[in-house]
Design a protein around this motif. Structure first.
Motif, PDB file in Angstrom:
ATOM      1  N   LYS A 136      13.491   6.635  -9.495  1.00  0.00           N
ATOM      2  CA  LYS A 136      12.497   7.272  -8.739  1.00  0.00           C
ATOM      3  C   LYS A 136      11.610   6.049  -8.619  1.00  0.00           C
ATOM      4  O   LYS A 136      10.623   6.255  -8.086  1.00  0.00           O
ATOM      5  CB  LYS A 136      11.755   8.418  -9.684  1.00  0.00           C
ATOM      6  CG  LYS A 136      11.455   7.827 -10.835  1.00  0.00           C
ATOM      7  CD  LYS A 136      10.867   9.079 -11.970  1.00  0.00           C
ATOM      8  CE  LYS A 136      10.557   8.506 -13.522  1.00  0.00           C
ATOM      9  NZ  LYS A 136      10.036   7.461 -13.367  1.00  0.00           N
ATOM     10  N   GLU A 139      11.441   2.774  -5.071  1.00  0.00           N
ATOM     11  CA  GLU A 139      10.696   2.759  -3.805  1.00  0.00           C
ATOM     12  C   GLU A 139      10.155   1.398  -3.529  1.00  0.00           C
ATOM     13  O   GLU A 139       9.406   1.296  -4.188  1.00  0.00           O
ATOM     14  CB  GLU A 139       9.826   3.864  -3.611  1.00  0.00           C
ATOM     15  CG  GLU A 139       9.264   4.090  -2.107  1.00  0.00           C
ATOM     16  CD  GLU A 139       8.457   5.353  -1.982  1.00  0.00           C
ATOM     17  OE1 GLU A 139       7.512   5.282  -1.576  1.00  0.00           O
ATOM     18  OE2 GLU A 139       8.969   6.415  -2.605  1.00  0.00           O
ATOM     19  N   GLY A 140      10.341   0.701  -2.493  1.00  0.00           N
ATOM     20  CA  GLY A 140       9.512  -0.660  -1.983  1.00  0.00           C
ATOM     21  C   GLY A 140      10.062  -1.871  -2.910  1.00  0.00           C
ATOM     22  O   GLY A 140       9.553  -2.854  -2.812  1.00  0.00           O
ATOM     23  N   ILE A 158      16.574   4.689  -0.019  1.00  0.00           N
ATOM     24  CA  ILE A 158      15.639   4.363  -0.685  1.00  0.00           C
ATOM     25  C   ILE A 158      14.369   3.923   0.012  1.00  0.00           C
ATOM     26  O   ILE A 158      14.643   2.836   0.572  1.00  0.00           O
ATOM     27  CB  ILE A 158      15.792   3.596  -2.035  1.00  0.00           C
ATOM     28  CG1 ILE A 158      16.786   4.152  -3.094  1.00  0.00           C
ATOM     29  CG2 ILE A 158      14.461   3.480  -2.731  1.00  0.00           C
ATOM     30  CD1 ILE A 158      17.428   3.357  -4.057  1.00  0.00           C
ATOM     31  N   LYS A 159      13.450   4.699   0.340  1.00  0.00           N
ATOM     32  CA  LYS A 159      12.259   4.483   1.042  1.00  0.00           C
ATOM     33  C   LYS A 159      11.667   2.858   0.691  1.00  0.00           C
ATOM     34  O   LYS A 159      11.433   2.531  -0.196  1.00  0.00           O
ATOM     35  CB  LYS A 159      11.180   5.440   0.927  1.00  0.00           C
ATOM     36  CG  LYS A 159       9.972   5.246   1.970  1.00  0.00           C
ATOM     37  CD  LYS A 159       8.918   6.268   1.732  1.00  0.00           C
ATOM     38  CE  LYS A 159       7.696   6.366   2.734  1.00  0.00           C
ATOM     39  NZ  LYS A 159       6.627   7.194   2.560  1.00  0.00           N
ATOM     40  N   ASP A 160      11.503   2.244   1.917  1.00  0.00           N
ATOM     41  CA  ASP A 160      10.818   0.894   1.959  1.00  0.00           C
ATOM     42  C   ASP A 160      11.500  -0.070   1.148  1.00  0.00           C
ATOM     43  O   ASP A 160      10.867  -1.163   0.884  1.00  0.00           O
ATOM     44  CB  ASP A 160       9.426   1.147   1.663  1.00  0.00           C
ATOM     45  CG  ASP A 160       8.608   1.802   2.535  1.00  0.00           C
ATOM     46  OD1 ASP A 160       8.810   2.066   3.968  1.00  0.00           O
ATOM     47  OD2 ASP A 160       7.665   2.841   1.997  1.00  0.00           O
ATOM     48  N   ALA A 161      12.574   0.199   0.623  1.00  0.00           N
ATOM     49  CA  ALA A 161      13.538  -0.928  -0.242  1.00  0.00           C
ATOM     50  C   ALA A 161      13.833  -2.016   0.541  1.00  0.00           C
ATOM     51  O   ALA A 161      14.280  -1.690   1.750  1.00  0.00           O
ATOM     52  CB  ALA A 161      14.590  -0.253  -0.904  1.00  0.00           C
TER      53      ALA A 161
END
Length: 257
Positions: A136, A139-140, A158-161
């Motif tokens: 969790k 992200e990023g 994974i968002k913005d990774a």
């Protein structure tokens, strides 16, 4: 035909028979050779021993035991993980065993044996990292993965990774040590082995594995007979205790029932 020519003809025929019998012997030897591809950077599944320079590990011992069971001589070829399936498709190897997860996408290209190990993806972070405690928190973040792996597939979700894909997982771990990535996503047994044996001062496992993945031995779609032979040999090794012996050697515990 003169006696001289008869003698010469007999000599020629004898030479041809020797050559042909030699060719036949070579073909028999090749038929009994199992060319195995493996990414030998995935300790404890497959890696190169620093002293002997031999390829060792759970996968290596297992495929050698399978080869012995089937009467094959096993030849290990070290290659990058993302090159294993193309090598099978191109016929340069007969078998790929390298901590390879059985997936629907891969199953369209190659055949898989019955599962021989159940793993799952986990995270390795730097030992002093206090911001990453599980998936969790990724992200990023800057993430290191092995190219072509299920860890890479998960990382891209994974968002913005920011994803860095490496030819070997050891390169990903090195990038983590050097601060180039915040975390590495990879199979839990490989992560655990790295932290215990190589990176215990610099790295740690964070969180719990997010899934359960079955590993399989891959073979060419053109050779279903070999897949059946490997399945039979693997079943026999589980029955006679050899599989458990190899599992204990590399993981320090008995395989799950």
């Amino acid at each position: 035909m003169s006696k001289k020519w008869l003698t010469l003809l007999a000599a020629i025929l004898f030479s041809l028979s020797v050559i042909l019998s030699g060719c036949g012997a070579k073909q028999t030897s090749t038929a009994n050779l199992l060319r195995v591809g493996s990414d030998t950077t995935y300790a404890p599944f497959g890696f190169q021993d620093e002293k002997s320079r031999e390829y060792v590990g759970f996968d290596i011992d297992l495929i050698k035991a399978i080869g012995k069971q089937l009467g094959y001589e096993v030849e290990i070829q070290s290659m990058n993980f993302d090159g294993l399936i193309p090598a099978l498709e191109g016929g340069t190897i007969d078998v790929a065993i390298s901590d390879m997860t059985i997936t629907a996408e891969r199953s369209q290209k190659v055949n898989f044996s019955q599962p021989y190990y159940t793993a799952g993806l986990s995270i390795v972070a730097k030992a002093d990292n206090k911001t990453i405690t599980g998936f969790k928190d990724l992200e990023g973040k800057r993430l290191g993965v092995s190219i072509g792996s299920t860890g890479a597939e998960e990382a891209h979700k994974i968002k913005d990774a920011t994803i860095s894909e490496f030819n070997s997982i050891t390169d990903a771990f090195l990038e983590l040590k050097n601060g180039g990535v915040d975390a590495v996503i990879n199979d839990a047994p490989v992560n655990e082995y790295y932290v215990i044996n190589k990176g215990n001062k610099d790295a740690k496992i964070v969180g719990e594995p997010i899934n359960s993945e079955d590993l399989g031995i891959a073979t060419s779609k053109k050779n279903p007979e070999l897949t059946a032979k490997i399945d039979n040999a693997l079943s026999e090794l589980k029955k006679n205790g050899e599989y458990e012996k190899i599992y204990l050697k590399w993981f320090g515990k008995k395989p799950p029932q």
